[in-house]
Design a protein around this motif. Structure first.
Motif, PDB file in Angstrom:
ATOM      1  N   MET A  62      35.315 -31.067 -12.077  1.00 50.59           N
ATOM      2  CA  MET A  62      34.695 -31.785 -11.337  1.00 50.59           C
ATOM      3  C   MET A  62      35.228 -33.083 -11.059  1.00 50.59           C
ATOM      4  SD  MET A  62      30.746 -32.670 -11.283  1.00 50.59           S
ATOM      5  CE  MET A  62      30.028 -33.903  -9.949  1.00 50.59           C
ATOM      6  N   GLU A  63      35.468 -33.577  -9.907  1.00 53.38           N
ATOM      7  CA  GLU A  63      35.880 -35.009  -9.757  1.00 53.38           C
ATOM      8  C   GLU A  63      34.612 -35.803  -9.835  1.00 53.38           C
ATOM      9  OE1 GLU A  63      38.345 -37.932  -9.469  1.00 53.38           O
ATOM     10  OE2 GLU A  63      38.989 -35.972  -9.655  1.00 53.38           O
ATOM     11  N   ILE A  64      34.403 -36.706 -10.866  1.00 50.83           N
ATOM     12  CA  ILE A  64      32.920 -37.356 -11.239  1.00 50.83           C
ATOM     13  C   ILE A  64      33.438 -39.025 -10.801  1.00 50.83           C
ATOM     14  CG2 ILE A  64      31.563 -38.035 -12.528  1.00 50.83           C
ATOM     15  CD1 ILE A  64      32.052 -35.227 -14.221  1.00 50.83           C
ATOM     16  N   GLU A  65      32.616 -39.582  -9.990  1.00 53.85           N
ATOM     17  CA  GLU A  65      32.713 -40.975  -9.788  1.00 53.85           C
ATOM     18  C   GLU A  65      31.756 -41.802 -10.339  1.00 53.85           C
ATOM     19  OE1 GLU A  65      33.060 -41.855  -5.702  1.00 53.85           O
ATOM     20  OE2 GLU A  65      31.016 -41.777  -5.322  1.00 53.85           O
ATOM     21  N   LYS A  66      30.563 -41.263 -10.511  1.00 58.12           N
ATOM     22  CA  LYS A  66      29.306 -42.112 -11.338  1.00 58.12           C
ATOM     23  C   LYS A  66      28.592 -41.065 -12.108  1.00 58.12           C
ATOM     24  CE  LYS A  66      25.135 -44.328  -9.256  1.00 58.12           C
ATOM     25  NZ  LYS A  66      24.757 -44.427  -8.094  1.00 58.12           N
ATOM     26  N   VAL A  67      27.981 -41.788 -13.212  1.00 60.24           N
ATOM     27  CA  VAL A  67      27.324 -41.089 -14.122  1.00 60.24           C
ATOM     28  C   VAL A  67      25.874 -41.714 -14.352  1.00 60.24           C
ATOM     29  CG1 VAL A  67      27.263 -40.117 -16.454  1.00 60.24           C
ATOM     30  CG2 VAL A  67      29.376 -40.266 -15.513  1.00 60.24           C
ATOM     31  N   VAL A  68      25.024 -41.357 -14.374  1.00 63.01           N
ATOM     32  CA  VAL A  68      23.715 -41.905 -14.532  1.00 63.01           C
ATOM     33  C   VAL A  68      22.989 -41.123 -15.820  1.00 63.01           C
ATOM     34  CG1 VAL A  68      21.512 -42.634 -13.709  1.00 63.01           C
ATOM     35  CG2 VAL A  68      23.360 -42.298 -12.294  1.00 63.01           C
ATOM     36  N   VAL A  69      22.326 -41.875 -16.684  1.00 57.42           N
ATOM     37  CA  VAL A  69      21.593 -41.105 -17.587  1.00 57.42           C
ATOM     38  C   VAL A  69      20.073 -42.265 -18.031  1.00 57.42           C
ATOM     39  CG1 VAL A  69      23.478 -40.600 -19.123  1.00 57.42           C
ATOM     40  CG2 VAL A  69      22.414 -42.785 -19.442  1.00 57.42           C
ATOM     41  N   ALA A  70      19.234 -41.774 -18.513  1.00 58.58           N
ATOM     42  CA  ALA A  70      18.178 -42.373 -18.668  1.00 58.58           C
ATOM     43  C   ALA A  70      18.168 -43.421 -19.698  1.00 58.58           C
ATOM     44  CB  ALA A  70      16.774 -41.298 -19.297  1.00 58.58           C
ATOM     45  N   LYS A 109      22.136 -31.282  -6.054  1.00 57.50           N
ATOM     46  CA  LYS A 109      22.250 -29.887  -5.335  1.00 57.50           C
ATOM     47  C   LYS A 109      22.022 -28.751  -6.478  1.00 57.50           C
ATOM     48  CE  LYS A 109      24.069 -31.573  -1.700  1.00 57.50           C
ATOM     49  NZ  LYS A 109      23.442 -31.335  -0.380  1.00 57.50           N
ATOM     50  N   ALA A 110      22.088 -29.202  -7.777  1.00 52.68           N
ATOM     51  CA  ALA A 110      21.697 -28.191  -8.772  1.00 52.68           C
ATOM     52  C   ALA A 110      21.216 -28.922 -10.087  1.00 52.68           C
ATOM     53  CB  ALA A 110      22.601 -27.238  -8.963  1.00 52.68           C
ATOM     54  N   VAL A 111      20.288 -28.319 -10.938  1.00 53.11           N
ATOM     55  CA  VAL A 111      20.197 -28.764 -12.226  1.00 53.11           C
ATOM     56  C   VAL A 111      20.620 -27.628 -13.030  1.00 53.11           C
ATOM     57  CG1 VAL A 111      18.331 -29.396 -14.055  1.00 53.11           C
ATOM     58  CG2 VAL A 111      18.038 -30.144 -11.630  1.00 53.11           C
ATOM     59  N   ILE A 112      21.770 -27.797 -14.033  1.00 52.27           N
ATOM     60  CA  ILE A 112      22.116 -26.906 -14.866  1.00 52.27           C
ATOM     61  C   ILE A 112      21.461 -27.193 -16.229  1.00 52.27           C
ATOM     62  CG2 ILE A 112      24.233 -26.242 -16.014  1.00 52.27           C
ATOM     63  CD1 ILE A 112      25.818 -27.327 -13.515  1.00 52.27           C
ATOM     64  N   ARG A 113      20.617 -26.187 -16.796  1.00 59.94           N
ATOM     65  CA  ARG A 113      19.911 -26.187 -17.913  1.00 59.94           C
ATOM     66  C   ARG A 113      20.590 -25.586 -19.060  1.00 59.94           C
ATOM     67  NH1 ARG A 113      15.456 -22.675 -19.819  1.00 59.94           N
ATOM     68  NH2 ARG A 113      14.249 -23.758 -21.221  1.00 59.94           N
ATOM     69  N   THR A 114      20.862 -26.608 -19.947  1.00 61.29           N
ATOM     70  CA  THR A 114      21.379 -26.306 -21.100  1.00 61.29           C
ATOM     71  C   THR A 114      20.578 -25.655 -22.374  1.00 61.29           C
ATOM     72  OG1 THR A 114      21.427 -28.471 -22.408  1.00 61.29           O
ATOM     73  CG2 THR A 114      23.322 -27.741 -20.766  1.00 61.29           C
ATOM     74  N   GLY A 115      20.910 -25.387 -23.337  1.00 60.88           N
ATOM     75  CA  GLY A 115      20.079 -25.099 -24.636  1.00 60.88           C
ATOM     76  C   GLY A 115      19.595 -26.225 -25.450  1.00 60.88           C
ATOM     77  N   GLU A 116      20.024 -27.294 -24.910  1.00 66.38           N
ATOM     78  CA  GLU A 116      19.957 -28.566 -25.763  1.00 66.38           C
ATOM     79  C   GLU A 116      18.544 -28.889 -26.126  1.00 66.38           C
ATOM     80  OE1 GLU A 116      21.148 -30.712 -28.454  1.00 66.38           O
ATOM     81  OE2 GLU A 116      22.880 -30.486 -27.087  1.00 66.38           O
ATOM     82  N   ALA A 117      18.139 -29.075 -27.365  1.00 64.41           N
ATOM     83  CA  ALA A 117      16.886 -29.593 -27.625  1.00 64.41           C
ATOM     84  C   ALA A 117      16.678 -31.064 -28.414  1.00 64.41           C
ATOM     85  CB  ALA A 117      16.319 -28.479 -28.618  1.00 64.41           C
ATOM     86  N   LYS A 118      17.355 -31.779 -27.956  1.00 62.97           N
ATOM     87  CA  LYS A 118      17.332 -33.291 -28.327  1.00 62.97           C
ATOM     88  C   LYS A 118      16.824 -34.147 -27.384  1.00 62.97           C
ATOM     89  CE  LYS A 118      20.632 -32.476 -31.770  1.00 62.97           C
ATOM     90  NZ  LYS A 118      22.009 -32.071 -31.691  1.00 62.97           N
ATOM     91  N   PRO A 119      15.987 -35.139 -27.294  1.00 63.33           N
ATOM     92  CA  PRO A 119      15.463 -36.043 -26.330  1.00 63.33           C
ATOM     93  C   PRO A 119      16.585 -36.823 -25.346  1.00 63.33           C
ATOM     94  CG  PRO A 119      15.270 -36.784 -28.414  1.00 63.33           C
ATOM     95  CD  PRO A 119      15.516 -35.850 -28.851  1.00 63.33           C
ATOM     96  N   TYR A 120      16.318 -36.425 -24.035  1.00 63.28           N
ATOM     97  CA  TYR A 120      17.179 -37.394 -23.022  1.00 63.28           C
ATOM     98  C   TYR A 120      18.480 -36.952 -23.068  1.00 63.28           C
ATOM     99  CZ  TYR A 120      12.729 -40.260 -23.156  1.00 63.28           C
ATOM    100  OH  TYR A 120      11.412 -40.748 -23.101  1.00 63.28           O
ATOM    101  N   ALA A 121      18.823 -35.442 -23.240  1.00 60.50           N
ATOM    102  CA  ALA A 121      20.311 -35.218 -23.077  1.00 60.50           C
ATOM    103  C   ALA A 121      20.437 -34.714 -21.667  1.00 60.50           C
ATOM    104  CB  ALA A 121      20.305 -34.184 -24.389  1.00 60.50           C
ATOM    105  N   ASN A 122      20.331 -35.727 -21.012  1.00 63.56           N
ATOM    106  CA  ASN A 122      20.609 -35.232 -19.467  1.00 63.56           C
ATOM    107  C   ASN A 122      21.339 -36.310 -18.819  1.00 63.56           C
ATOM    108  OD1 ASN A 122      17.970 -33.782 -19.396  1.00 63.56           O
ATOM    109  ND2 ASN A 122      16.915 -35.458 -20.117  1.00 63.56           N
ATOM    110  N   VAL A 123      22.042 -35.710 -17.737  1.00 58.98           N
ATOM    111  CA  VAL A 123      23.081 -36.769 -16.945  1.00 58.98           C
ATOM    112  C   VAL A 123      23.088 -36.119 -15.647  1.00 58.98           C
ATOM    113  CG1 VAL A 123      24.895 -35.319 -17.675  1.00 58.98           C
ATOM    114  CG2 VAL A 123      25.339 -37.684 -17.350  1.00 58.98           C
ATOM    115  N   ILE A 124      23.136 -37.240 -14.864  1.00 58.90           N
ATOM    116  CA  ILE A 124      23.496 -36.964 -13.399  1.00 58.90           C
ATOM    117  C   ILE A 124      24.913 -37.206 -13.221  1.00 58.90           C
ATOM    118  CG2 ILE A 124      23.129 -37.850 -11.023  1.00 58.90           C
ATOM    119  CD1 ILE A 124      20.120 -38.558 -12.001  1.00 58.90           C
ATOM    120  N   LEU A 125      25.788 -36.334 -12.622  1.00 59.91           N
ATOM    121  CA  LEU A 125      27.148 -36.392 -12.427  1.00 59.91           C
ATOM    122  C   LEU A 125      27.141 -36.636 -10.694  1.00 59.91           C
ATOM    123  CD1 LEU A 125      28.665 -33.779 -14.583  1.00 59.91           C
ATOM    124  CD2 LEU A 125      28.193 -36.414 -15.063  1.00 59.91           C
ATOM    125  N   GLN A 126      27.866 -37.529 -10.073  1.00 62.24           N
ATOM    126  CA  GLN A 126      28.035 -37.817  -9.150  1.00 62.24           C
ATOM    127  C   GLN A 126      29.566 -37.544  -8.557  1.00 62.24           C
ATOM    128  OE1 GLN A 126      26.169 -41.341  -6.561  1.00 62.24           O
ATOM    129  NE2 GLN A 126      28.468 -41.671  -5.645  1.00 62.24           N
TER     130      GLN A 126
END
Length: 131
Positions: A62-70, A109-126
């Protein structure tokens, strides 16, 4: 049969359909999936597939120009934040409160759910453009 890149047909389709500034979310097992946003569930067991493994696979396709985390990631999951900053360059990573992150996820457009079980292991990719 596809032999390289993302083999998951659902993810491959989402990535192929992305336009400039569209977003996807890579999420841990705990992030609530907003109503109406497509969920692609990869979770097999706790920790599998991992957040990092999934981000690496998506970022290579994926071509990514922006990344957002909590912003809470810094205190509650510094290892994941360090990984994201290394992967995408520290200055290019935006932070927002977790509640705002969840609001932004509603536009994905989609949320890809992993098996990660650690807090705030989430990222938005633009999505960016490669030309």
């Amino acid at each position: 049969m596809k032999k390289q890149g993302i083999l998951n047909s659902h993810i491959s389709k989402v990535l192929a359909d992305l336009g400039h500034t569209d977003t996807i979310v890579i999420a841990d097992v705990g992030l609530p999936i907003p109503e109406g946003v497509r969920k692609i569930d990869l979770a097999l067991t706790l920790g599998s597939p991992s957040f990092e493994e999934t981000v690496n696979a998506i970022a290579s396709d994926m071509e990514i120009e922006k990344v957002v985390v909590a912003e809470e990631m810094a205190a509650d999951n510094p290892k994941a934040l360090h990984y994201i900053e290394r992967k995408f360059g520290g200055s290019g990573v935006e932070r927002c409160p977790h509640e705002e992150f969840k609001r932004l996820a509603r536009k994905a457009k989609a949320v890809i759910r992993t098996g990660e079980a650690k807090p705030y292991a989430n990222v938005i990719l633009q999505a960016g453009v490669y030309f």
